[in-house]
Enzyme design. Sequence first.
Site, short mmCIF file in Angstrom:
data_model
loop_
_atom_site.label_atom_id
_atom_site.label_comp_id
_atom_site.label_asym_id
_atom_site.label_seq_id
_atom_site.Cartn_x
_atom_site.Cartn_y
_atom_site.Cartn_z
N ASP A 160 -73.16 64.82 116.02
CA ASP A 160 -72.87 66.07 115.66
C ASP A 160 -74.26 66.89 114.79
O ASP A 160 -74.09 66.57 113.50
CB ASP A 160 -71.59 66.49 115.86
N HIS A 161 -75.51 67.45 114.96
CA HIS A 161 -76.56 67.01 113.98
C HIS A 161 -76.19 68.36 113.43
O HIS A 161 -76.69 68.11 112.34
CB HIS A 161 -77.70 67.26 114.75
N LYS A 191 -76.81 68.73 108.81
CA LYS A 191 -77.40 69.42 107.73
C LYS A 191 -76.71 69.42 106.47
O LYS A 191 -75.61 69.29 105.82
CB LYS A 191 -77.07 70.97 108.83
N HIS A 209 -70.81 72.09 117.19
CA HIS A 209 -71.49 72.97 116.00
C HIS A 209 -70.41 73.88 115.68
O HIS A 209 -70.15 73.89 113.92
CB HIS A 209 -72.25 73.15 116.59
C1 BG6 Z 1 -77.89 71.98 120.73
C2 BG6 Z 1 -78.14 72.81 121.35
O1 BG6 Z 1 -77.22 71.38 120.20
O2 BG6 Z 1 -78.11 72.86 119.27
C3 BG6 Z 1 -79.65 73.69 121.59
O3 BG6 Z 1 -78.01 72.16 122.60
C4 BG6 Z 1 -79.82 74.31 120.33
O4 BG6 Z 1 -79.14 74.21 123.20
C5 BG6 Z 1 -79.69 73.12 119.35
O5 BG6 Z 1 -80.70 75.00 120.91
C6 BG6 Z 1 -79.66 74.35 117.62
O6 BG6 Z 1 -80.09 73.63 117.13
P1 BG6 Z 1 -80.30 73.93 115.87
O7 BG6 Z 1 -80.48 72.57 114.60
O8 BG6 Z 1 -81.96 74.34 116.30
O9 BG6 Z 1 -79.93 75.14 115.29
#
Ligand code: BG6
Length: 490
Positions: free
Chosen positions: A177-178, A182, A240
């Site tokens: 979960d990126h 952060k 997220h």
């Molecule tokens: C991704 C979604 O997981 O997160 C995208 O699939 C979204 O739709 C993105 O744009 C947002 O990530 P960040 O890091 O730019 O807030």
Amino acid sequence: NGEQKSLIMIFGATGDLANRKLFPSLYRLFRKGLLSDRFAVIGVARRPLTNEQFQENVKKSVVEAGENAGGIAEFASHFYYHSHDVTDSASYAALKGMAKELDNHYGLGGNRIFYLAMAPEFFGPIALHLKSDGLTDVQGFKRLVIEKPFGHDLESAIELNEQIRTAFSEDEVYRIDHYLGKQMVQNIEVIRFANALFEPLWNNRYISNIQVTSSETLGVEERGRYYETSGALRDMVQNHMLQMVALLAMEPPIKLTTDEIRSEKIRVFRSLRTIEGEEVSNYFVRGQYGAGTLDGKEVPSYRDEPNVDKNSNTETYVAGKLMIDNQRWAGVPFYIRTGKRLGAKSTKIIVQFKDVPMNLYYQPNKPLNPNLLVIHIQPEEGITLHLNAKKAGQGMDATEVKLSFANNAINEMNTPEAYELLLYDCMRGDATNFAHWDEVALSWSFVDKISDAWESTKDESFPNYEPGSRGPAAADELLSKDGFFWWRVR
Ligand code: BG6
């Protein structure tokens, strides 16, 4: 550090994620001396490429990511390519041979990381083949890194998990979960648990509500086909947004170990109030963007984006009110909202404290501001605390002051990218900042009930917000009916 030696196989090595995020992140780790010489990468994808062509792609993506590219030739020399057919055992056998050779050549101790950076329908089949074709019989560690979406709902997530678990144990699965990579998301727990100032107040006696906003200016871009099956709820809330809520709401873990932190987060998911059926419209608001102008450019409505149904009922915006029914949080709403094509690209958390019991500084039409703690996740990284202090000059009038800490202003260096931190964690075997299966399962079962309600009723108001706006009006009503509003703070 010998522990980080590993062979990394990236499935989907010609794709967007590999090129935009993974290669540049590996490069930064390399430049920081965190990879040592003992690593090798096998890029795995369908199209035929030579090692040299693949290495050129890797170099290009590093340069395009704006890196200074010192030592790039040496870095790229660790990359190899395998043209792969995901359904063919012979292709896995060839991959296995290649892995073995590289393992010997670089002295990698049989450590393997399998990174699935590709379309989700292949996750299960690849995991099964990795096992049946012997790629997971290793001397060292084996780890699977898997990108979202992890299933489409609880049922498909269970099925996928079962396939994966035939080849990897829960400890070996790193579900990305990126947001958990952060800097400022990782900071939530430090701000809470390392400050005597906050934790004693971090409950329903002193906090009135918490607001988590993640807004984007981009539309769905080229991802219409995927997004039509997803919508903002599955794309952003299931993972997220709920992860951020869990970090804000969890009990202090007894130790900072992976198991302890995850089990506290899991307890938050278990205490989330179930919202279903007719209740959904009291707690959740959905939106879909129309056509308009954003930053001086004409932009199409969601329904006119490529690969999107002209009558699509898919939401590109969600606002919701979550209740965490436990001793600490009973009665405190956690409001979340996220959407595409809004006025700003920004992620922020605002903790609103309760008013002082009696306002001594009352002035007509000028209520005292409540204390706010703002956690800026992106693009700014930092924290701001809103307090009241005496206005300069005569009298004792109170006025708002802000104490700010900006992460990027203090640390001169660029803060590392999420993927860089997460890849490094995986190499070190630290799964804390990855989603455990129980978190995934519980968040799907929460989200599924909302999608059930939404899929069974078409929203006749779509499209209901303009590009560049703050989303549909109903999102403001969601708070105003509780006596709150979305804070607009900088
Ligand atoms: C991704 C979604 O997981 O997160 C995208 O699939 C979204 O739709 C993105 O744009 C947002 O990530 P960040 O890091 O730019 O807030």
